[in-house]
Design an enzyme around this catalytic site. Structure first.
Site, PDB file in Angstrom:
ATOM      1  N   THR A 234       0.632  -1.244  -0.112  1.00  0.00           N
ATOM      2  CA  THR A 234      -0.007   0.032   0.042  1.00  0.00           C
ATOM      3  C   THR A 234       0.689   1.406  -0.040  1.00  0.00           C
ATOM      4  OG1 THR A 234      -1.621  -1.179   1.241  1.00  0.00           O
ATOM      5  CG2 THR A 234      -1.672   1.099   1.259  1.00  0.00           C
ATOM      6  N   CYS A 235       2.129   1.170   0.736  1.00  0.00           N
ATOM      7  CA  CYS A 235       3.029   2.628   0.779  1.00  0.00           C
ATOM      8  C   CYS A 235       3.489   2.659  -0.631  1.00  0.00           C
ATOM      9  CB  CYS A 235       4.006   2.240   1.800  1.00  0.00           C
ATOM     10  SG  CYS A 235       3.455   1.988   3.618  1.00  0.00           S
TER      11      CYS A 235
END
Length: 169
Positions: free
Chosen positions: A57-58
């Site tokens: 996600t990052c």
């Protein structure tokens, strides 16, 4: 206590490597201190946190969203966009190179989670092997005063993303 709108952002020191377009991925420069109050006094800035660089996600959503929105955020008066994670400045420098953050996003480490703890925004991810990390969040500050706080309560990027912050400018 968790940081909230109207608070003064706590002072703290992160570690970062200033962007150098001639620096190779293999280069290992020494991180410098990024002193929150010294760097952000009198400025409008965004501090957003990722639980871990090089995680899906990052890497695929949160950081790219701020990189892509950087010009529009600067046009709305934001001087600094700071991405922090509870890792060292060396890791954040490498992550910045890989993501292409260049001079759009300052990639800073909060190695011991001291600043994240002062914000009241840490989480214990020890069961997943990651230890204490920051929560996923975004904070908008204007002359050190907090004007927006978006903390994710579930997986994904909503209230801490570039679009959510942009809507508060």
């Amino acid at each position: 206590m968790t940081i909230k709108v109207g608070d003064i952002i706590p002072d703290g020191t992160l570690q970062y490597v200033p962007y150098d377009p001639s620096e190779s991925l293999e280069a290992c420069p020494r991180p410098l201190p990024y002193k929150i109050h010294e760097k952000l006094k009198g400025k409008k800035a965004i501090i957003f946190a990722i639980p871990g660089p090089f995680t899906p996600t990052c890497s695929e959503e949160h950081v790219p969203g701020f990189i892509q929105a950087a010009d529009a955020l600067h046009a709305k008066g934001v001087s600094d966009i700071v991405c922090l994670s509870v890792v060292d400045g060396f890791i954040m420098n490498a992550f910045g190179k890989v993501t292409g953050s260049k001079d759009k996003v300052i990639m800073a480490g909060d190695g011991s989670a001291t600043f994240s703890a002062a914000l009241g925004l840490t989480q214990d991810l020890s069961q997943g092997g990651m230890g204490v990390r920051s929560k996923r969040f975004a904070i908008l500050v204007d002359d050190l005063k907090v004007t927006y706080v978006g903390v994710e309560e579930a997986r994904g990027v909503t209230v801490s993303g570039a679009n959510a912050v942009m809507a508060k400018l």
